[in-house]
Write a protein that holds these residues in place. Structure first.
Motif, PDB file in Angstrom:
ATOM      1  N   THR A  48       0.849  -1.203   0.000  1.00 59.25           N
ATOM      2  CA  THR A  48       0.000   0.000   0.000  1.00 59.25           C
ATOM      3  C   THR A  48       0.882   1.250   0.000  1.00 59.25           C
ATOM      4  O   THR A  48       2.024   1.234   0.458  1.00 59.25           O
ATOM      5  CB  THR A  48      -0.917   0.032   1.233  1.00 59.25           C
ATOM      6  OG1 THR A  48      -0.128  -0.043   2.427  1.00 59.25           O
ATOM      7  CG2 THR A  48      -1.902  -1.131   1.203  1.00 59.25           C
ATOM      8  N   VAL A  49       0.280   2.329  -0.483  1.00 58.37           N
ATOM      9  CA  VAL A  49       0.943   3.634  -0.476  1.00 58.37           C
ATOM     10  C   VAL A  49       0.630   4.318   0.838  1.00 58.37           C
ATOM     11  O   VAL A  49      -0.525   4.364   1.270  1.00 58.37           O
ATOM     12  CB  VAL A  49       0.476   4.501  -1.661  1.00 58.37           C
ATOM     13  CG1 VAL A  49       1.176   5.860  -1.643  1.00 58.37           C
ATOM     14  CG2 VAL A  49       0.740   3.784  -2.975  1.00 58.37           C
ATOM     15  N   LEU A  89       5.920   3.532   0.578  1.00 61.61           N
ATOM     16  CA  LEU A  89       5.083   2.353   0.442  1.00 61.61           C
ATOM     17  C   LEU A  89       5.406   1.389   1.576  1.00 61.61           C
ATOM     18  O   LEU A  89       6.538   1.326   2.054  1.00 61.61           O
ATOM     19  CB  LEU A  89       5.280   1.660  -0.905  1.00 61.61           C
ATOM     20  CG  LEU A  89       4.935   2.458  -2.156  1.00 61.61           C
ATOM     21  CD1 LEU A  89       6.179   3.095  -2.742  1.00 61.61           C
ATOM     22  CD2 LEU A  89       4.242   1.582  -3.196  1.00 61.61           C
ATOM     23  N   ASN A 111       5.061  -2.707   2.675  1.00 63.62           N
ATOM     24  CA  ASN A 111       4.796  -4.088   2.284  1.00 63.62           C
ATOM     25  C   ASN A 111       4.626  -4.919   3.548  1.00 63.62           C
ATOM     26  O   ASN A 111       5.582  -5.120   4.306  1.00 63.62           O
ATOM     27  CB  ASN A 111       5.945  -4.624   1.436  1.00 63.62           C
ATOM     28  CG  ASN A 111       5.667  -6.016   0.911  1.00 63.62           C
ATOM     29  OD1 ASN A 111       4.544  -6.524   1.010  1.00 63.62           O
ATOM     30  ND2 ASN A 111       6.691  -6.658   0.357  1.00 63.62           N
ATOM     31  N   LEU A 121       4.005   2.697 -10.071  1.00 59.02           N
ATOM     32  CA  LEU A 121       3.114   3.764  -9.634  1.00 59.02           C
ATOM     33  C   LEU A 121       2.774   4.643 -10.830  1.00 59.02           C
ATOM     34  O   LEU A 121       3.671   5.076 -11.566  1.00 59.02           O
ATOM     35  CB  LEU A 121       3.776   4.608  -8.548  1.00 59.02           C
ATOM     36  CG  LEU A 121       3.963   3.969  -7.170  1.00 59.02           C
ATOM     37  CD1 LEU A 121       4.838   4.858  -6.304  1.00 59.02           C
ATOM     38  CD2 LEU A 121       2.620   3.728  -6.497  1.00 59.02           C
ATOM     39  N   LYS A 151       9.210  -0.909   4.923  1.00 66.01           N
ATOM     40  CA  LYS A 151       8.840   0.263   4.140  1.00 66.01           C
ATOM     41  C   LYS A 151       9.887   0.512   3.067  1.00 66.01           C
ATOM     42  O   LYS A 151      11.054   0.144   3.212  1.00 66.01           O
ATOM     43  CB  LYS A 151       8.730   1.497   5.039  1.00 66.01           C
ATOM     44  CG  LYS A 151       7.574   1.456   6.023  1.00 66.01           C
ATOM     45  CD  LYS A 151       7.508   2.747   6.813  1.00 66.01           C
ATOM     46  CE  LYS A 151       6.324   2.742   7.783  1.00 66.01           C
ATOM     47  NZ  LYS A 151       6.256   4.008   8.567  1.00 66.01           N
ATOM     48  N   LEU A 191      -1.600   1.836  -8.275  1.00 67.86           N
ATOM     49  CA  LEU A 191      -0.436   1.022  -7.918  1.00 67.86           C
ATOM     50  C   LEU A 191      -0.618  -0.369  -8.509  1.00 67.86           C
ATOM     51  O   LEU A 191      -1.652  -1.004  -8.290  1.00 67.86           O
ATOM     52  CB  LEU A 191      -0.288   0.943  -6.395  1.00 67.86           C
ATOM     53  CG  LEU A 191       0.713  -0.078  -5.853  1.00 67.86           C
ATOM     54  CD1 LEU A 191       2.126   0.267  -6.278  1.00 67.86           C
ATOM     55  CD2 LEU A 191       0.610  -0.171  -4.331  1.00 67.86           C
ATOM     56  N   SER A 247      -5.513   4.352  -6.049  1.00 71.32           N
ATOM     57  CA  SER A 247      -5.024   4.992  -4.832  1.00 71.32           C
ATOM     58  C   SER A 247      -5.439   6.457  -4.860  1.00 71.32           C
ATOM     59  O   SER A 247      -5.265   7.139  -5.869  1.00 71.32           O
ATOM     60  CB  SER A 247      -3.501   4.877  -4.718  1.00 71.32           C
ATOM     61  OG  SER A 247      -3.024   5.608  -3.608  1.00 71.32           O
TER      62      SER A 247
END
Length: 333
Positions: free
Chosen positions: A51-52, A73, A75, A86, A111, A133, A148
Motif C-alpha cells: 500500500t501507499v 510504500l 509491504n 506507480l 517500508k 499502484l 489509490s
C-alpha cells in the motif's frame, strides 16, 4: 509482452518435448504451465499487502532547480515485491497535468521509498496524485492493479540566490510591536494579557497554551495587548488589477521580489508584521516574520490563499491602502 514471451516459451518447450520424446522437456513444460496460476495468485497476494502511505509530509522545491521527493510504500507480506509500478499525475504551477510512471521494488515486511524527480519552472503549489499502484509477480507476467487516492503536495519557492539590495529596506515604516519574549506564565514583557482564543493560521506557536489546549482538545493561544515598538507592517496583496500579457512571468517576479524582501527582513533582524488575505471566509490574517522557516511557511500560506481565491473566481476584499504604508500588489487574479 512478457506474457506473450512466456506463452511462446511454454509452446516451444512442449513442442520440443514431443518431437524428441524427451521426458525432461515434458516435465519442464508441465512445470511452466503449473507456474502460471501460482504466479497469478502471487501477484494478487502482493497487491493486497503493498500500500501507499497516506501521510506524506509536504516537500519544498526551488524554482528552476531539479529536486526529488519520495513516495512511501509499506509491504506487510512475507514475500518481497520484485516489481511495482506507480502511475502519477503531476500538476505543476501554471502547467497542465502530466502523467508519469515510477518503478521500484519493495522488501518483505518493510517500508520503501519510490523516488521521483521534478524541476518546476514557476512558483506555487505542486500536486502529485497517485492514480494507481500495480504489483507484479517475480517474473513480471501478472500484475495486480488497484486505485489509490493518495495526494502529495509540494511548494515551489523562488530561487535561493535572490538578495534584496542593502540600504533599500522599507523607507517608510508603521510601528507595530509583536515581541514574543516571555517572562512567565502570566504574560509577556511589556504586554498585558487580554484573552484566550482558538489558534488561527498565522499565530505564533510559542503563544499556544498547552494546558488549556490539552483540556479543550484543540489549540488555544494567549492573546496580549500590543503596543507600538518600531516594527514594520506590510500588507501583501497577491491580486491582479489589470491583465498582463505574460501572467506567469509577472507572477514569478512578484514572488521572487517578495521572497527577497522577506529574506532581507529576517537577516537584518528587523522583523515585520505581515498581513495578507486568507482563504474565503477567513478575513485578513497576520503573522510575525522573524526566522527563515517562518518566511517559507508564509509563502506557503500565500500560495494556498491565492489558489483558493482563484478557484472561487473572486478577489479578496482588503482594507484601504492608507492603513498600510507598505502594500505589495501582485499580478495574480
Amino acid at each position: 509482452m512478457r506474457k506473450l514471451v512466456f506463452f511462446l516459451t511454454v509452446c516451444i518447450t512442449y513442442y520440443l518435448a514431443g518431437m524428441y520424446h524427451s521426458r525432461s522437456l515434458l516435465v519442464l513444460a508441465v512445470a511452466e504451465i503449473l507456474a502460471l496460476p501460482v504466479l497469478f495468485l502471487m501477484s494478487r497476494y502482493l497487491g493486497k499487502h503493498l500500500t501507499v502511505s497516506p501521510q506524506v509530509p509536504a516537500s519544498f522545491f526551488h524554482r528552476g532547480k531539479e529536486a526529488s521527493f519520495s513516495i512511501s510504500l509499506l509491504n506487510t507480506s512475507r514475500l518481497p515485491a520484485g516489481l511495482f509500478r506507480l502511475r502519477l499525475t503531476v500538476t505543476e504551477p501554471e502547467e497542465s497535468p502530466r502523467h508519469r510512471r515510477v518503478w521500484g521494488q519493495a522488501p518483505a515486511e518493510d517500508k520503501t521509498d519510490a523516488p521521483c524527480r521534478l524541476k518546476p519552472e514557476h512558483c506555487g503549489i505542486v500536486k502529485v496524485q497517485v492514480v494507481s499502484l500495480k504489483v507484479y509477480d517475480f517474473f513480471g507476467i501478472f500484475g495486480s492493479r488497484k486505485k489509490s487516492g493518495c495526494e502529495l503536495k509540494g511548494y515551489v519557492l523562488p530561487g535561493e540566490n535572490l538578495v534584496w539590495p542593502e540600504g533599500e529596506i522599507l523607507p517608510e515604516q508603521q510601528e507595530w510591536d509583536h515581541r514574543e519574549e516571555r517572562t512567565g506564565e502570566t504574560g509577556e514583557e511589556g504586554h498585558d494579557y487580554r484573552q484566550f482564543r482558538e489558534y488561527r493560521l498565522g499565530d505564533a506557536v510559542r503563544d499556544i497554551d498547552w494546558k488549556i489546549s490539552a483540556r479543550m482538545e484543540n489549540y488555544w493561544i494567549k492573546e496580549y495587548e500590543r503596543e507600538p515598538d518600531g516594527q514594520t507592517a506590510l500588507l501583501v496583496n497577491p491580486r491582479r488589477e489589470n491583465p498582463f500579457p505574460e501572467e506567469e512571468k509577472c507572477r514569478d517576479a512578484f514572488y521572487e521580489i517578495l521572497y527577497a524582501l522577506f529574506t532581507a527582513l529576517v537577516r537584518l533582524s528587523r522583523g515585520a508584521v505581515i498581513y495578507w488575505p486568507g482563504k474565503p471566509g477567513e478575513g485578513l490574517i497576520q503573522t510575525v516574520l522573524r526566522e527563515e522557516k517562518e518566511r517559507d511557511f508564509l509563502l506557503t500560506c500565500l500560495y494556498e490563499s491565492e489558489q483558493a481565491w482563484r478557484e472561487k473566481g473572486e478577489k479578496p476584499e482588503l482594507p484601504q491602502s492608507a492603513e498600510f504604508p507598505l502594500e505589495w500588489t501582485g499580478p495574480v487574479g
